[in-house]
Design an enzyme around this catalytic site. Structure first.
Site, PDB file in Angstrom:
ATOM      1  N   ARG A  37      -3.814  22.850  -2.939  1.00 21.56           N
ATOM      2  CA  ARG A  37      -2.975  22.376  -1.566  1.00 21.56           C
ATOM      3  C   ARG A  37      -2.584  23.740  -1.020  1.00 21.56           C
ATOM      4  O   ARG A  37      -1.311  23.788  -0.662  1.00 21.56           O
ATOM      5  CB  ARG A  37      -1.736  21.396  -2.201  1.00 21.56           C
ATOM      6  N   ARG A  45       2.776  22.065   3.421  1.00 23.45           N
ATOM      7  CA  ARG A  45       4.214  22.173   4.074  1.00 23.45           C
ATOM      8  C   ARG A  45       5.163  23.264   3.731  1.00 23.45           C
ATOM      9  O   ARG A  45       5.932  23.467   4.354  1.00 23.45           O
ATOM     10  CB  ARG A  45       4.713  20.632   3.888  1.00 23.45           C
ATOM     11  N   ARG A  65       0.972  21.336  12.394  1.00 22.81           N
ATOM     12  CA  ARG A  65       0.958  19.931  12.288  1.00 22.81           C
ATOM     13  C   ARG A  65       1.887  19.277  13.352  1.00 22.81           C
ATOM     14  O   ARG A  65       1.663  18.248  13.780  1.00 22.81           O
ATOM     15  CB  ARG A  65       1.850  19.317  10.756  1.00 22.81           C
ATOM     16  N   ASP A  78      -8.052  14.959   3.377  1.00 22.76           N
ATOM     17  CA  ASP A  78      -7.200  14.295   2.675  1.00 22.76           C
ATOM     18  C   ASP A  78      -8.360  13.595   1.578  1.00 22.76           C
ATOM     19  O   ASP A  78      -9.156  13.161   2.147  1.00 22.76           O
ATOM     20  CB  ASP A  78      -6.217  13.368   2.946  1.00 22.76           C
ATOM     21  N   TYR A 103      -4.979   3.786  -4.925  1.00 21.99           N
ATOM     22  CA  TYR A 103      -4.333   3.787  -3.704  1.00 21.99           C
ATOM     23  C   TYR A 103      -4.559   2.533  -2.910  1.00 21.99           C
ATOM     24  O   TYR A 103      -4.024   1.671  -2.312  1.00 21.99           O
ATOM     25  CB  TYR A 103      -4.607   4.975  -2.804  1.00 21.99           C
TER      26      TYR A 103
HETATM   27  O1  CP3 Z   1      -6.098  21.894  -1.166  1.00 21.55           O
HETATM   28  C1  CP3 Z   1      -5.941  22.193   0.116  1.00 21.55           C
HETATM   29  O2  CP3 Z   1      -5.011  22.729   0.872  1.00 21.55           O
HETATM   30  C2  CP3 Z   1      -6.526  20.862   0.857  1.00 21.55           C
HETATM   31  C3  CP3 Z   1      -5.891  19.708   1.352  1.00 21.55           C
HETATM   32  C4  CP3 Z   1      -5.420  18.649   0.509  1.00 21.55           C
HETATM   33  C5  CP3 Z   1      -4.627  17.872   1.003  1.00 21.55           C
HETATM   34  N1  CP3 Z   1      -4.703  16.729   0.231  1.00 21.55           N
HETATM   35  C6  CP3 Z   1      -3.838  18.009   2.306  1.00 21.55           C
HETATM   36  C7  CP3 Z   1      -2.538  17.083   2.274  1.00 21.55           C
HETATM   37  C8  CP3 Z   1      -6.187  18.276  -0.706  1.00 21.55           C
HETATM   38  C9  CP3 Z   1      -7.207  18.725  -1.557  1.00 21.55           C
HETATM   39  C10 CP3 Z   1      -5.514  16.895  -0.845  1.00 21.55           C
HETATM   40  C11 CP3 Z   1      -6.045  16.003  -1.781  1.00 21.55           C
HETATM   41  C12 CP3 Z   1      -5.057  14.656  -2.238  1.00 21.55           C
HETATM   42  N2  CP3 Z   1      -4.431  13.729  -1.287  1.00 21.55           N
HETATM   43  C13 CP3 Z   1      -4.920  14.289  -3.427  1.00 21.55           C
HETATM   44  C14 CP3 Z   1      -5.654  14.746  -4.706  1.00 21.55           C
HETATM   45  C15 CP3 Z   1      -4.878  15.927  -5.030  1.00 21.55           C
HETATM   46  C16 CP3 Z   1      -3.434  15.863  -5.778  1.00 21.55           C
HETATM   47  O3  CP3 Z   1      -2.550  16.486  -5.141  1.00 21.55           O
HETATM   48  O4  CP3 Z   1      -3.268  15.284  -6.847  1.00 21.55           O
HETATM   49  C17 CP3 Z   1      -3.926  13.147  -3.282  1.00 21.55           C
HETATM   50  C18 CP3 Z   1      -3.543  12.206  -4.426  1.00 21.55           C
HETATM   51  C19 CP3 Z   1      -3.593  12.998  -2.066  1.00 21.55           C
HETATM   52  C20 CP3 Z   1      -3.032  11.743  -1.215  1.00 21.55           C
HETATM   53  C21 CP3 Z   1      -1.908  12.227  -0.450  1.00 21.55           C
HETATM   54  N3  CP3 Z   1      -2.092  12.877   0.612  1.00 21.55           N
HETATM   55  C22 CP3 Z   1      -0.548  12.161  -1.126  1.00 21.55           C
HETATM   56  C23 CP3 Z   1      -0.048  11.627  -2.376  1.00 21.55           C
HETATM   57  C24 CP3 Z   1       0.131  13.001   0.035  1.00 21.55           C
HETATM   58  C25 CP3 Z   1       1.439  13.334  -0.031  1.00 21.55           C
HETATM   59  C26 CP3 Z   1       2.224  12.497   0.976  1.00 21.55           C
HETATM   60  C27 CP3 Z   1       3.804  13.231   1.165  1.00 21.55           C
HETATM   61  O5  CP3 Z   1       4.278  12.760   2.397  1.00 21.55           O
HETATM   62  O6  CP3 Z   1       4.274  14.017   0.214  1.00 21.55           O
HETATM   63  C28 CP3 Z   1      -0.835  13.390   1.049  1.00 21.55           C
HETATM   64  C29 CP3 Z   1      -0.367  14.184   2.135  1.00 21.55           C
HETATM   65  C30 CP3 Z   1      -1.026  15.539   2.279  1.00 21.55           C
HETATM   66  N4  CP3 Z   1      -2.306  15.809   1.976  1.00 21.55           N
HETATM   67  C31 CP3 Z   1      -0.322  16.636   2.952  1.00 21.55           C
HETATM   68  C32 CP3 Z   1      -1.224  17.608   2.864  1.00 21.55           C
HETATM   69  C33 CP3 Z   1      -1.207  18.951   3.242  1.00 21.55           C
HETATM   70  C34 CP3 Z   1       1.124  16.721   3.082  1.00 21.55           C
HETATM   71  C35 CP3 Z   1       1.086  15.928   4.468  1.00 21.55           C
HETATM   72  C36 CP3 Z   1       2.192  16.296   5.708  1.00 21.55           C
HETATM   73  O7  CP3 Z   1       1.777  17.217   6.098  1.00 21.55           O
HETATM   74  O8  CP3 Z   1       2.995  15.703   5.954  1.00 21.55           O
END
Ligand code: CP3
Length: 357
Positions: free
Chosen positions: A30, A34, A43, A80, A157
């Site tokens: 990640r 944020r 964003r 994602d 999910y």
């Molecule tokens: O690593 C990286 O920089 C690449 C980007 C990446 C994102 N999500 C961007 C993201 C990767 C590899 C993921 C994988 C992902 N997404 C997983 C597996 C990895 C892990 O962390 O276990 C999972 C479970 C998800 C599903 C998901 N997407 C969740 C649970 C969330 C968080 C929701 C929240 O608001 O907290 C996301 C959103 C997400 N994916 C964000 C980012 C940067 C934040 C979204 C935002 O900008 O508001």
């Protein structure tokens, strides 16, 4: 088959193959997110998170942000894991403060029977365009990691309908109607295999499968519902793109390292709940290891961060096959300069572990 790219910085790919390197490569799960003000600005330009994911130029912009700040050894596609369920028609939404939510979660056999397998170049074209755009911007400087969720993690999910659940709906499906869950996992395995293969053809140099929720299963259920579908995907990828290293990461999967290493993957991601020395002794020289600093350490002062980095490097010890990373995604509250302290510590402290005897 794609030919092998020659990269200016190939430390990460060399470490994945357990070849000699002069320092330990480092990237952060990640790493675009944020905690970075420049990410929040991109964003805001997109409007919301999924609009950011659907805009290849902005995906490229945010992918490059942590690379410019920290000089990391790998880029990861900005996207994602929930793009596949969205393309299957479940209606993905990210609600402020609630995380991902599906409008049409899977609740019966018919919904599962009706699911199609997305075609990556049409149904998920925006992801492939992002990979191509990022590849173009990176040139041959750094390797690009493509990724997907594991079938089990995607299924949690899709069945629960939202994050933050207790997994009672999907576990009930596993126990009451395992054939229904098997049908879903088979469709997801096929979808993930095509998706990752397409990312390679679009320019990814390595692949990672995020199995965020495999660790909530009892051991026998882990083998059946989480590992087996991942093993099928690895088998497919090794057939169509044998030169591309594959990393498997099961969060909380420390007890399963031996069976994970037997899937034919090249590396295992490990979280901080297992000692790297123990993990290394258990997998031997079958796979490389990626990890495993507790991301919460990055909330502490830089001097503490350096000490914690030193401990992780010492735990893996001398020799090849280590990629430094966090044990899970970087936390939103992380001060960006603390991530810099971690990267600098890896650069400063790791060369002694690679010195020729
Ligand atoms: O690593 C990286 O920089 C690449 C980007 C990446 C994102 N999500 C961007 C993201 C990767 C590899 C993921 C994988 C992902 N997404 C997983 C597996 C990895 C892990 O962390 O276990 C999972 C479970 C998800 C599903 C998901 N997407 C969740 C649970 C969330 C968080 C929701 C929240 O608001 O907290 C996301 C959103 C997400 N994916 C964000 C980012 C940067 C934040 C979204 C935002 O900008 O508001």
């Amino acid at each position: 088959m794609t030919e092998t790219r020659t990269l200016d910085n190939d430390l990460f790919l060399r470490a994945l193959k357990r070849e000699p390197v002069d320092r330990t490569p480092v990237w952060m799960m990640r790493q675009a997110g944020r905690y970075l003000p420049e990410y929040r600005a991109s964003r805001a330009k997109a409007g919301d998170f999924m609009s950011l994911c659907r805009n290849p130029e902005l995906c490229c912009e945010v992918t490059m942000q942590p690379l410019e700040r920290y000089g990391l050894d790998a880029a990861i596609l900005f996207s994602d894991i929930l793009t596949i369920p969205d393309a299957m028609g479940l209606g993905l939404e990210f609600k402020q403060g609630e995380g991902p939510v599906f409008e049409r979660p899977l609740r019966d056999a018919r919904a599962i029977e009706n699911l199609g397998i997305p075609d990556p170049e049409t149904d998920l074209r925006y992801v492939m365009d992002a990979v191509r755009t990022i590849r173009g911007a990176l040139g041959n400087r750094l390797p690009l990691i493509g990724f997907s969720g594991s079938p089990w993690t995607l299924a949690t999910y899709m069945v629960e309908g939202a994050g933050g659940s207790d997994f009672s709906l999907i576990k009930r499906m596993a126990y009451d109607s395992p054939e229904m869950l098997d049908t879903l996992l088979a469709k997801l395995s096929a979808s993930v295999s095509l998706y990752l293969d397409a990312q390679v053809r679009a320019g990814a140099d390595a692949l990672m499968i995020f199995d965020t929720w495999g660790g909530v299963l009892a051991p026998a259920d882990y083998l059946q519902f989480s590992l087996e579908p991942m093993a099928r995907i690895v088998e497919h990828l090794k057939r169509v793109a044998p030169q591309i290293p594959v990393i498997l990461f099961t969060k909380n999967g420390g007890q399963h390292l031996e069976v994970m290493a037997q899937t034919g993957c090249d590396a295992l991601g490990v979280d901080w709940t297992i000692d790297l020395a123990t993990a290394r002794a258990r997998v031997g020289d079958r796979v490389a290891l990626q990890g495993n600093l507790d991301p919460t350490v990055l909330l502490a002062q830089p001097a503490r961060i350096e000490a914690a980095v030193a401990r992780v490097l010492e735990s893996y010890g001398h020799g090849n096959g280590h990629i430094f990373n966090l044990g899970h995604g970087i936390l939103q509250q992380t001060p960006p300069e603390h991530a810099a302290a971690m990267v600098e510590a890896v650069r400063a402290l790791s060369p002694t572990y690679h010195a020729q005897e």
